[in-house]
Design an enzyme around this catalytic site. Structure first.
Site, PDB file in Angstrom:
ATOM      1  N   GLU A 163      -6.689  -2.368   3.094  1.00 19.98           N
ATOM      2  CA  GLU A 163      -6.251  -3.430   4.028  1.00 19.98           C
ATOM      3  C   GLU A 163      -4.946  -4.087   3.563  1.00 19.98           C
ATOM      4  OE1 GLU A 163      -8.992  -5.572   6.280  1.00 19.98           O
ATOM      5  OE2 GLU A 163     -10.571  -4.076   6.027  1.00 19.98           O
TER       6      GLU A 163
HETATM    7  N1  CAA Z   1       1.296 -10.362  14.002  1.00 23.82           N
HETATM    8  C1  CAA Z   1       2.052 -10.022  15.059  1.00 23.82           C
HETATM    9  N2  CAA Z   1       3.101  -9.179  14.989  1.00 23.82           N
HETATM   10  C2  CAA Z   1       3.378  -8.675  13.788  1.00 23.82           C
HETATM   11  C3  CAA Z   1       2.643  -8.979  12.635  1.00 23.82           C
HETATM   12  C4  CAA Z   1       1.558  -9.872  12.782  1.00 23.82           C
HETATM   13  N3  CAA Z   1       0.791 -10.229  11.741  1.00 23.82           N
HETATM   14  N4  CAA Z   1       3.175  -8.321  11.596  1.00 23.82           N
HETATM   15  C5  CAA Z   1       4.206  -7.607  12.066  1.00 23.82           C
HETATM   16  N5  CAA Z   1       4.346  -7.839  13.404  1.00 23.82           N
HETATM   17  C6  CAA Z   1       5.356  -7.308  14.290  1.00 23.82           C
HETATM   18  C7  CAA Z   1       6.739  -7.753  13.829  1.00 23.82           C
HETATM   19  O1  CAA Z   1       7.062  -9.032  14.358  1.00 23.82           O
HETATM   20  C8  CAA Z   1       7.634  -6.671  14.378  1.00 23.82           C
HETATM   21  O2  CAA Z   1       7.871  -6.880  15.738  1.00 23.82           O
HETATM   22  P1  CAA Z   1       9.419  -7.100  16.281  1.00 23.82           P
HETATM   23  O3  CAA Z   1      10.091  -5.781  16.039  1.00 23.82           O
HETATM   24  O4  CAA Z   1       9.224  -7.425  17.723  1.00 23.82           O
HETATM   25  O5  CAA Z   1       9.990  -8.203  15.482  1.00 23.82           O
HETATM   26  C9  CAA Z   1       6.764  -5.429  14.270  1.00 23.82           C
HETATM   27  O6  CAA Z   1       5.406  -5.882  14.206  1.00 23.82           O
HETATM   28  C10 CAA Z   1       7.068  -4.603  13.019  1.00 23.82           C
HETATM   29  O7  CAA Z   1       6.867  -5.464  11.907  1.00 23.82           O
HETATM   30  P2  CAA Z   1       7.701  -5.368  10.570  1.00 23.82           P
HETATM   31  O8  CAA Z   1       9.152  -5.208  10.874  1.00 23.82           O
HETATM   32  O9  CAA Z   1       7.296  -6.510   9.722  1.00 23.82           O
HETATM   33  O10 CAA Z   1       7.141  -3.984   9.995  1.00 23.82           O
HETATM   34  P3  CAA Z   1       7.290  -3.306   8.581  1.00 23.82           P
HETATM   35  O11 CAA Z   1       7.546  -1.869   8.805  1.00 23.82           O
HETATM   36  O12 CAA Z   1       8.255  -4.072   7.740  1.00 23.82           O
HETATM   37  O13 CAA Z   1       5.801  -3.425   7.978  1.00 23.82           O
HETATM   38  C11 CAA Z   1       3.928  -4.479   6.909  1.00 23.82           C
HETATM   39  C12 CAA Z   1       5.129  -4.636   7.839  1.00 23.82           C
HETATM   40  C13 CAA Z   1       3.383  -5.901   6.744  1.00 23.82           C
HETATM   41  C14 CAA Z   1       4.332  -3.944   5.562  1.00 23.82           C
HETATM   42  C15 CAA Z   1       2.860  -3.566   7.572  1.00 23.82           C
HETATM   43  O14 CAA Z   1       3.337  -2.255   7.732  1.00 23.82           O
HETATM   44  C16 CAA Z   1       1.552  -3.545   6.793  1.00 23.82           C
HETATM   45  O15 CAA Z   1       0.744  -4.478   6.913  1.00 23.82           O
HETATM   46  N6  CAA Z   1       1.288  -2.459   6.000  1.00 23.82           N
HETATM   47  C17 CAA Z   1      -0.003  -2.291   5.335  1.00 23.82           C
HETATM   48  C18 CAA Z   1      -0.926  -1.468   6.181  1.00 23.82           C
HETATM   49  C19 CAA Z   1      -2.350  -1.804   5.947  1.00 23.82           C
HETATM   50  O16 CAA Z   1      -2.725  -2.946   5.666  1.00 23.82           O
HETATM   51  N7  CAA Z   1      -3.234  -0.834   6.139  1.00 23.82           N
HETATM   52  C20 CAA Z   1      -4.626  -1.050   6.082  1.00 23.82           C
HETATM   53  C21 CAA Z   1      -5.361   0.067   6.783  1.00 23.82           C
HETATM   54  S1  CAA Z   1      -6.999  -0.378   7.267  1.00 23.82           S
HETATM   55  C22 CAA Z   1      -7.888  -0.397   5.861  1.00 23.82           C
HETATM   56  O17 CAA Z   1      -7.387  -0.266   4.794  1.00 23.82           O
HETATM   57  C23 CAA Z   1      -9.390  -0.634   6.069  1.00 23.82           C
HETATM   58  C24 CAA Z   1     -10.202  -0.510   4.876  1.00 23.82           C
HETATM   59  O18 CAA Z   1      -9.779  -0.097   3.859  1.00 23.82           O
HETATM   60  C25 CAA Z   1     -11.582  -0.871   4.879  1.00 23.82           C
HETATM   61  P1  FAD Z   2       1.288   3.938  -0.574  1.00 25.29           P
HETATM   62  O1  FAD Z   2       1.708   3.246   0.661  1.00 25.29           O
HETATM   63  O2  FAD Z   2       1.817   5.297  -0.832  1.00 25.29           O
HETATM   64  O3  FAD Z   2       1.623   3.017  -1.821  1.00 25.29           O
HETATM   65  C1  FAD Z   2       1.701   3.506  -3.161  1.00 25.29           C
HETATM   66  C2  FAD Z   2       2.140   2.338  -4.049  1.00 25.29           C
HETATM   67  O4  FAD Z   2       3.461   1.916  -3.656  1.00 25.29           O
HETATM   68  C3  FAD Z   2       1.252   1.110  -3.931  1.00 25.29           C
HETATM   69  O5  FAD Z   2       1.132   0.449  -5.154  1.00 25.29           O
HETATM   70  C4  FAD Z   2       2.008   0.231  -2.941  1.00 25.29           C
HETATM   71  O6  FAD Z   2       1.696  -1.145  -3.056  1.00 25.29           O
HETATM   72  C5  FAD Z   2       3.435   0.527  -3.350  1.00 25.29           C
HETATM   73  N1  FAD Z   2       4.390   0.258  -2.267  1.00 25.29           N
HETATM   74  C6  FAD Z   2       4.532   0.929  -1.092  1.00 25.29           C
HETATM   75  N2  FAD Z   2       5.480   0.354  -0.345  1.00 25.29           N
HETATM   76  C7  FAD Z   2       5.974  -0.695  -1.068  1.00 25.29           C
HETATM   77  C8  FAD Z   2       6.972  -1.678  -0.831  1.00 25.29           C
HETATM   78  N3  FAD Z   2       7.672  -1.736   0.319  1.00 25.29           N
HETATM   79  N4  FAD Z   2       7.192  -2.616  -1.784  1.00 25.29           N
HETATM   80  C9  FAD Z   2       6.485  -2.606  -2.941  1.00 25.29           C
HETATM   81  N5  FAD Z   2       5.526  -1.683  -3.223  1.00 25.29           N
HETATM   82  C10 FAD Z   2       5.270  -0.754  -2.286  1.00 25.29           C
HETATM   83  N6  FAD Z   2      -7.096   2.978   5.962  1.00 25.29           N
HETATM   84  C11 FAD Z   2      -7.471   2.868   7.245  1.00 25.29           C
HETATM   85  O7  FAD Z   2      -6.645   2.941   8.153  1.00 25.29           O
HETATM   86  N7  FAD Z   2      -8.781   2.703   7.574  1.00 25.29           N
HETATM   87  C12 FAD Z   2      -9.764   2.619   6.649  1.00 25.29           C
HETATM   88  O8  FAD Z   2     -10.938   2.467   6.997  1.00 25.29           O
HETATM   89  C13 FAD Z   2      -9.396   2.734   5.273  1.00 25.29           C
HETATM   90  N8  FAD Z   2     -10.352   2.729   4.289  1.00 25.29           N
HETATM   91  C14 FAD Z   2      -9.980   3.003   3.006  1.00 25.29           C
HETATM   92  C15 FAD Z   2     -10.965   3.170   2.031  1.00 25.29           C
HETATM   93  C16 FAD Z   2     -10.610   3.554   0.749  1.00 25.29           C
HETATM   94  C17 FAD Z   2     -11.679   3.776  -0.276  1.00 25.29           C
HETATM   95  C18 FAD Z   2      -9.240   3.747   0.409  1.00 25.29           C
HETATM   96  C19 FAD Z   2      -8.821   4.191  -0.962  1.00 25.29           C
HETATM   97  C20 FAD Z   2      -8.280   3.520   1.347  1.00 25.29           C
HETATM   98  C21 FAD Z   2      -8.628   3.164   2.652  1.00 25.29           C
HETATM   99  N9  FAD Z   2      -7.656   3.046   3.647  1.00 25.29           N
HETATM  100  C22 FAD Z   2      -8.032   2.920   4.970  1.00 25.29           C
HETATM  101  C23 FAD Z   2      -6.254   3.282   3.331  1.00 25.29           C
HETATM  102  C24 FAD Z   2      -5.575   2.084   2.658  1.00 25.29           C
HETATM  103  O9  FAD Z   2      -5.351   1.061   3.558  1.00 25.29           O
HETATM  104  C25 FAD Z   2      -4.282   2.608   2.035  1.00 25.29           C
HETATM  105  O10 FAD Z   2      -4.637   3.411   0.918  1.00 25.29           O
HETATM  106  C26 FAD Z   2      -3.346   1.492   1.622  1.00 25.29           C
HETATM  107  O11 FAD Z   2      -2.865   0.784   2.746  1.00 25.29           O
HETATM  108  C27 FAD Z   2      -2.165   2.012   0.776  1.00 25.29           C
HETATM  109  O12 FAD Z   2      -1.564   3.102   1.355  1.00 25.29           O
HETATM  110  P2  FAD Z   2      -1.272   4.451   0.490  1.00 25.29           P
HETATM  111  O13 FAD Z   2      -2.553   4.831  -0.138  1.00 25.29           O
HETATM  112  O14 FAD Z   2      -0.613   5.418   1.372  1.00 25.29           O
HETATM  113  O15 FAD Z   2      -0.310   3.984  -0.649  1.00 25.29           O
END
Ligand code: CAA
Ligand code: FAD
Length: 380
Positions: free
Chosen positions: A363
């Site tokens: 997340e």
């Molecule tokens: N609310 C509304 N709009 C938003 C927003 C928010 N919180 N965050 C970004 N936006 C909008 C921006 O305003 C922008 O829109 P405009 O072009 O109109 O201005 C657009 O979205 C793109 O945003 P950014 O330019 O900020 O995008 P970025 O490429 O710089 O990325 C980031 C931003 C915060 C790094 C985002 O990519 C991010 O959160 N990355 C992490 C992904 C992540 O959390 N993955 C989790 C997967 S789910 C999971 O992990 C579940 C699990 O394990 C159990």
């Molecule tokens: P990368 O993006 O390749 O990052 C590698 C390293 O580089 C990290 O330390 C990161 O912080 C760093 N890094 C990358 N970009 C930057 C930057 N701009 N500045 C500084 N540091 C940076 N995803 C889902 O969509 N749904 C799920 O249900 C879900 N469940 C998950 C469950 C598990 C057990 C795991 C391991 C992952 C899960 N994920 C899920 C994916 C998870 O959200 C991603 O692993 C996470 O967002 C990081 O992405 P990545 O693994 O590609 O790492």
């Protein structure tokens, strides 16, 4: 300002604590060893209303607030973070998104079943080449008039092999960047949708993590969530709430480890006295308690802001960043306080230490939370 919980909150917390101790605890080591998904326990959590905590009762939910959600998440996570991540994903990433942005038809068809635990949900954003860099989606959903055609790979998907309903984020118009992304509902078993092998993980081993493959999967138009091009904003908004859930999970892992370490330190003797009488151990406990309390205040503040209808992007990122750091650092200390016993499974703290790590990764990694926080700080 009032820091006390209401009677209702205390009742909910105690119900979750009771469930965690009586139902989750007995098999938790075995499930971790065997990577066993807690299927029957998920059903029981559904019966208790833990899978649709904040969903409106008219859609089968429990109609509780975000404070209740974090209280439940903390209690479950003290014992079993593999079970609590199922709760977190279903509540924050699937039910919330559908209830807030879905059509009435989508809510009737999917939310009513997800909120009761009849269905389990998954949230599919991450890809092999788009994890932190989530706007770089390679999965495409091409508009074919009557339907979208979905192609691509999602990885690391929690509940990947168990879900009934998958929310899949995909690129519909590459030229529009983050504004050309949409979110879709994909049902399990849809033709062309394949679930890959289960990941063998360091922690949360009882949770079910898979790569998913979509090959020319037809998605009915009515399964798109929200207006065209709103999928990235949908994902970000949904993740802001999700981060409160994972922050609460980290808090629970830390406080679970702390409680075990405190108890052990009062029982184990060395040099003629209980080890808690050695200041080095007592001070570790003091540091742990202080940091856990600070994490709790951040988690509660983010949940409170959500309940008040305020923007919680900033507070949820801060809560997750800090609580996950506390969980990682203090589960290591809990192992240390247990000495050699900390290194074996029977004492639970080694599992909590392994489980803590994921809270700094999923997340949004800690580095990504710092991006969210600093951008917010620097915005005019
Ligand atoms: N609310 C509304 N709009 C938003 C927003 C928010 N919180 N965050 C970004 N936006 C909008 C921006 O305003 C922008 O829109 P405009 O072009 O109109 O201005 C657009 O979205 C793109 O945003 P950014 O330019 O900020 O995008 P970025 O490429 O710089 O990325 C980031 C931003 C915060 C790094 C985002 O990519 C991010 O959160 N990355 C992490 C992904 C992540 O959390 N993955 C989790 C997967 S789910 C999971 O992990 C579940 C699990 O394990 C159990
Ligand atoms: P990368 O993006 O390749 O990052 C590698 C390293 O580089 C990290 O330390 C990161 O912080 C760093 N890094 C990358 N970009 C930057 C930057 N701009 N500045 C500084 N540091 C940076 N995803 C889902 O969509 N749904 C799920 O249900 C879900 N469940 C998950 C469950 C598990 C057990 C795991 C391991 C992952 C899960 N994920 C899920 C994916 C998870 O959200 C991603 O692993 C996470 O967002 C990081 O992405 P990545 O693994 O590609 O790492």
């Amino acid at each position: 300002m009032d820091f006390s919980l209401t009677e209702e909150h205390i009742m909910i917390r105690d119900a979750a604590r009771d469930f965690a101790n009586t139902e989750l605890l007995p098999g938790v080591i075995e499930r971790d060893n065997l990577q066993k998904f807690p299927k029957d326990l998920v059903k029981k959590m559904g019966d208790l209303g833990f899978l649709g905590i904040m969903v409106d009762p008219k859609y089968g939910g429990s109609g509780m607030d975000a404070i209740s959600y974090v209280l439940i998440m903390e209690e479950l996570s003290k014992i079993d973070a593999s079970a609590s991540v199922i709760v977190s994903v279903n509540n924050s990433l699937v039910c919330y998104g559908l209830e807030t942005y879905g059509t009435e038809e989508q809510k009737e068809k999917y939310l009513t079943k997800l909120a009761t635990g009849e269905f389990i949900g998954a949230f599919c954003l991450s890809e092999p080449e788009a994890g932190s860099d989530a706007t770089s989606q390679k999965t495409t959903a091409i508009d074919k008039g009557s339907h979208y055609l979905l192609n691509g790979t999602k990885n690391w998907i929690t509940n990947g092999g168990r879900a009934d309903v998958y929310i899949v984020i995909a690129q519909t118009d590459r030229d529009k960047g983050s504004h050309g992304i949409n979110a879709f509902i994909v049902e399990k078993g849809t033709e062309g949708f394949h679930v890959g092998p289960k990941e063998d993980k360091l922690g949360i081993r009882g949770s079910d993590t898979h790569t998913l493959q979509f090959n020319d999967v037809k998605i009915p138009k009515k399964n798109r969530i929200g207006v065209n091009g709103s999928g990235f904003r949908f994902a970000m908004k949904t993740l802001s709430g999700g981060r409160i859930g994972i922050a609460a999970q980290a808090l629970g892992i830390a406080s679970g480890a702390f409680e075990l370490a405190r108890k052990y330190s009062k029982e184990r003797k060395a040099f003629g006295t209980e080890i808690c009488n050695h200041q080095a151990i007592a001070f570790k406990l003091a540091d742990m308690a202080t940091d856990i309390e600070a994490a709790r205040q951040l988690v509660m503040k983010a949940a409170w802001e959500k309940d008040q209808g305020k923007n919680y992007d900033y507070s949820s990122a801060m809560a997750k960043l800090y609580a996950s750091k506390v969980a990682m650092e203090h589960t290591v200390e809990a192992v240390q306080i247990h000495g050699g016993n900390g290194f074996v499974k029977e004492y639970h703290v080694e599992r909590l230490m392994r489980d803590a790590k994921i809270t700094q990764i999923y997340e949004g990694t800690s580095e990504i939370q710092k991006i969210v926080i600093s951008r917010s700080l620097l915005r005019d």
